[in-house]
Design a protein around this motif. Structure first.
Motif, PDB file in Angstrom:
ATOM      1  N   PRO A   2       0.814  -1.223   0.000  1.00 55.56           N
ATOM      2  CA  PRO A   2       0.000   0.000   0.000  1.00 55.56           C
ATOM      3  C   PRO A   2       0.847   1.272   0.000  1.00 55.56           C
ATOM      4  N   THR A  11       2.514   1.593  -3.467  1.00 57.81           N
ATOM      5  CA  THR A  11       1.496   1.956  -4.448  1.00 57.81           C
ATOM      6  C   THR A  11       1.157   3.441  -4.360  1.00 57.81           C
ATOM      7  N   GLN A  12       1.063   3.956  -3.144  1.00 60.57           N
ATOM      8  CA  GLN A  12       0.703   5.365  -2.970  1.00 60.57           C
ATOM      9  C   GLN A  12       1.776   6.293  -3.519  1.00 60.57           C
ATOM     10  N   ILE A  64       1.205   6.307  -7.292  1.00 66.59           N
ATOM     11  CA  ILE A  64      -0.058   6.999  -7.604  1.00 66.59           C
ATOM     12  C   ILE A  64       0.123   8.513  -7.491  1.00 66.59           C
ATOM     13  N   ASP A  65       0.735   8.962  -6.407  1.00 72.07           N
ATOM     14  CA  ASP A  65       0.934  10.407  -6.202  1.00 72.07           C
ATOM     15  C   ASP A  65       1.830  10.996  -7.279  1.00 72.07           C
TER      16      ASP A  65
END
Length: 334
Positions: free
Chosen positions: A261, A264-265, A268-269
């Motif tokens: 997680p 992934t963040q 994504i950001d």
């Protein structure tokens, strides 16, 4: 997925030897390109010569010429269409650099960085128009149909890519749809047109079209991987350009799907904000999730499919060169 090993196999690719197989035809195509760039509008000459002469492998015209010779020989219409393919490719580069706000192309300042966006877009339009003017000289409706559909697909691919920018929800399939239209189709059109002008049978035409399409996919996927592997001087552009533009390329898509997680963040950001500053963090996530290896495996599979498609062609030095280019597509370092 079956993991293939084209990147680490024993085939040694001598790119210059492949180029030499079409040296005479390529020289004729280059002269045709120079003749067609002759305009009384000085800026068209300057920008056209700048980007056409700015290195590059001339891969797409070479593919057309190699395919033509694999089917027999290259004639005058093959030479014209090789120049057409290069003009269309060059026009897309001019437009892409404006859309992406790129300042480097093949290790030199991009045309838009030198002359500005407006001039680059308009000269790109001129190259498209010149390509269609040349195409008409073949007096072949099938050629015109294929090329008109190709340019439409390229434009669709560019718009789809724009829609995907800064969108971390882009799926692998959506991304592959973009590169099929934006990049691979011009490879496929080059090899298909060689067959059309040679009056090849439908089996050979379809085989060459599949070869070109899969080769184009392999090239683009390796470009995606190299954005996280190669040095800027090798890439001919700034490392992390795709990330700075918010492009969700395959390594990033895979990293989002397979990271923790927290990892992934980070990705994504970075995609949402188009952040080059996040490159090092994103690189660590891409490396930790084996996203580069996955992307290379996908490229290997496409290259294998390209080679398989050629099996219906008679053996020749030109067929062998096309096979070697599939190996080259996944073994190259830039």
């Amino acid at each position: 997925m079956t993991v293939t090993h084209l990147r680490s196999d024993s085939v040694t690719i001598d790119f210059d030897s492949i180029k030499n197989l079409t040296a005479a035809e390529t020289q004729a195509v280059d002269q045709l390109i120079l003749n067609e760039l002759s305009s009384d509008v000085v800026l068209i000459n300057q920008i056209g010569h700048y980007i056409i002469g700015n290195g590059g492998k001339r891969l797409r015209p070479m593919l057309l010429l190699l395919a033509a010779k694999a089917l027999g020989k290259a004639n005058e219409h093959h030479l014209i269409l090789a120049a057409v393919i290069e003009f269309i490719h060059t026009a897309t580069l001019l437009h892409d650099d404006v859309v992406d706000e790129s300042v480097l192309r093949r290790g030199k300042e991009s045309a838009n960085a030198v002359w500005g966006n407006a001039a680059s877009v308009l000269v790109g339009d001129y190259l498209y128009s010149s390509a269609f003017e040349m195409m008409v000289r073949t007096n072949n409706m099938r050629v015109m149909d294929i090329l008109s559909k190709t340019t439409t697909a390229i434009a669709e691919g560019e718009v789809l890519q724009l829609l995907n920018c800064n969108n971390p929800d882009t799926s692998e399939q959506k991304y592959l749809d973009v590169i099929a239209r934006k990049t691979a189709i011009l490879f496929s059109t080059a090899t298909r047109l060689a067959a059309v002008i040679s009056n090849a049978d439908p089996e050979a035409e379809d085989a060459l079209a599949i070869y070109g399409q899969q080769l184009g996919v392999a090239f683009q996927l390796i470009d995606d991987a190299l954005d996280y592997k190669a040095r800027s001087e090798e890439l001919g552009k700034n490392r992390g350009d795709d990330l700075a533009e918010g492009k969700p390329t395959l390594p990033l898509i895979y990293a989002i799907e397979h990271g923790t997680p927290a990892q992934t963040q980070i990705v994504i950001d970075a995609i949402r904000h188009g952040s080059r500053d996040a490159f090092n963090e994103v690189y660590e996530v891409v490396k930790a999730t084996n996203a580069i290896e996955y992307t290379e495996q996908c490229a290997d599979r496409a290259a294998e499919q390209a080679i398989t498609a050629l099996q219906c062609l008679p053996d020749s030095d030109y067929k062998a060169a096309l096979e070697q280019l599939a190996h080259f597509s996944v073994q190259r370092a830039h």
